[in-house]
Design an enzyme around this catalytic site. Sequence first.
Site, PDB file in Angstrom:
ATOM      1  N   CYS A 165      -0.113  23.281   5.218  1.00 61.02           N
ATOM      2  CA  CYS A 165      -0.038  21.849   4.939  1.00 61.02           C
ATOM      3  C   CYS A 165       1.070  21.544   3.946  1.00 61.02           C
ATOM      4  O   CYS A 165       1.128  20.442   3.389  1.00 61.02           O
ATOM      5  CB  CYS A 165      -1.383  21.316   4.440  1.00 61.02           C
ATOM      6  SG  CYS A 165      -1.996  22.111   2.945  1.00 61.02           S
ATOM      7  N   ASN A 172     -11.777  34.545  -4.548  1.00 65.96           N
ATOM      8  CA  ASN A 172     -10.637  33.774  -5.048  1.00 65.96           C
ATOM      9  C   ASN A 172      -9.372  34.399  -4.468  1.00 65.96           C
ATOM     10  O   ASN A 172      -8.834  35.363  -5.011  1.00 65.96           O
ATOM     11  CB  ASN A 172     -10.595  33.782  -6.570  1.00 65.96           C
ATOM     12  CG  ASN A 172      -9.481  32.906  -7.118  1.00 65.96           C
ATOM     13  OD1 ASN A 172      -8.615  32.428  -6.367  1.00 65.96           O
ATOM     14  ND2 ASN A 172      -9.479  32.688  -8.419  1.00 65.96           N
ATOM     15  N   CYS A 190       0.847  -1.197   0.000  1.00 64.05           N
ATOM     16  CA  CYS A 190       0.000   0.000   0.000  1.00 64.05           C
ATOM     17  C   CYS A 190       0.882   1.246   0.000  1.00 64.05           C
ATOM     18  O   CYS A 190       1.906   1.298   0.680  1.00 64.05           O
ATOM     19  CB  CYS A 190      -0.911  -0.016   1.227  1.00 64.05           C
ATOM     20  SG  CYS A 190      -1.961   1.449   1.385  1.00 64.05           S
ATOM     21  N   CYS A 232       1.008   5.477   4.526  1.00 64.32           N
ATOM     22  CA  CYS A 232       1.734   5.178   5.772  1.00 64.32           C
ATOM     23  C   CYS A 232       3.150   4.670   5.519  1.00 64.32           C
ATOM     24  O   CYS A 232       3.572   3.639   6.063  1.00 64.32           O
ATOM     25  CB  CYS A 232       0.958   4.165   6.613  1.00 64.32           C
ATOM     26  SG  CYS A 232      -0.719   4.668   6.990  1.00 64.32           S
ATOM     27  N   GLU A 279     -13.396  32.566   1.747  1.00 64.51           N
ATOM     28  CA  GLU A 279     -13.161  31.228   1.182  1.00 64.51           C
ATOM     29  C   GLU A 279     -13.590  31.236  -0.283  1.00 64.51           C
ATOM     30  O   GLU A 279     -14.459  32.014  -0.671  1.00 64.51           O
ATOM     31  CB  GLU A 279     -13.962  30.185   1.976  1.00 64.51           C
ATOM     32  CG  GLU A 279     -13.954  28.779   1.448  1.00 64.51           C
ATOM     33  CD  GLU A 279     -12.566  28.207   1.291  1.00 64.51           C
ATOM     34  OE1 GLU A 279     -12.236  27.798   0.170  1.00 64.51           O
ATOM     35  OE2 GLU A 279     -11.819  28.167   2.285  1.00 64.51           O
TER      36      GLU A 279
END
Length: 434
Positions: free
Chosen positions: A390, A342, A73, A76, A314
Amino acid sequence: MNAPALIESLDFEGHGIARVDGKTIFIDGALPRETVSYKSYRIKPRFENAEATQIHTTSHMRVNPPCPHFGVCGGCSMQHLEFTGQVAAKQRVLEDNLKRIGNVSAEMMLPAIYGPEWGYRQRARLSVSYDAKQNEVRLGFFERRSKVIAALNECRVLPPHISKQILPLRSLLKSLSIKDRILHIELAVGEHVDILVLRTPVAPNKADQALIKKYAEQWKVQFWLQAKSVEAATPFYPLDAPQLSYSIPEFGIVMRYKPTEFTQVNHHINRTLVARAMDLLKPQAGDVIADFFCGVGNFTLAVAKSGAKTLGMEGLQQLVDRANESASDNHLTGNTSFKVANLFEMTESWLKKLGHFDKMLIDPPRDGAHELCKSISAQNGPKRIVYVSCNPSTLARDADVLVHEKGYTLKAAGIVNMFPHTAHVESIAWFEKH
């Protein structure tokens, strides 16, 4: 087969880095200070990608991956590295990006935010494929370096009661007449309901519907159907299920959302992240604060709890509608407002028209908030900015603008281990005006 190589460090994707005859080798499955043999699967003039074939000298941080699908997979990929070692590696990735890309260093590195190692993922997209020759349905994530779906029997990052459903769910899909037309299943685990969204352009027939209903009753889940865009997703069965929601108890907030709307995948970490963001932002009554890339209002409502006047912006109307709904649910409409915009096309004149903000919270997707940061006035910008990221490389790029062009100091930064056992690095940074 190549001669053994010494691993110096990890890259931002968790690969071991070795230098061999002046060339950089990125080796899957290798850890710092290990000596490994490797086999290259991609060779370029300046670097190679390789797979570790034998570990000669083993790191004290190496552990046996508990997942039976590790190595096949594609998810992870850092299970072989001890959990605290994963956190430390991600912290180094953040620091390295800030220094190398942004030419900045935080005055203080914040303690890492981390939580449970397993069963943490409340949202996931499980891909589906059907092999007619083998009469086999595959359900899960893609295999490493492949577009083939790994045939999972379990998934330990999903909540245990969801992981137990992978085999029964595969059996259900195999029994449907539309098994070859199901693209994926969107999973959303809420506090009072678990939802499975079947993404398929073909509606299930009556026999399919009966099988789906039986599964829903047995496993106590709600099914939705999605034929086209995410906006087209609608509840199928049962229709009287509770609404999907998550809570942030420290601020007395409950957020409703739809299974196809973006929310953080790790509710435990999200609660701690919101608390950390508020601790750094320090919103107070009388402040005027902007929350850019506000989503469903995850941070906006916590800011509003302080009494500050808060504007959330947003790019998607659907998310703004949900944010307004949550503001109403939590009795915070008096000091919140939301707008669609935007933000990737932000300009200094446009930002100026919104008025002056005392403080600002920015929580962009992986592309970062470059245009927004460039639009902040060097003379009249907010005195404090909290940036939730992120992607450490775009955070570093935007930090370069804020520090070297807009007159901010990077007071603190730290990682948020939102996705344990993966190389994904989330982080939070605090910028203060000189």
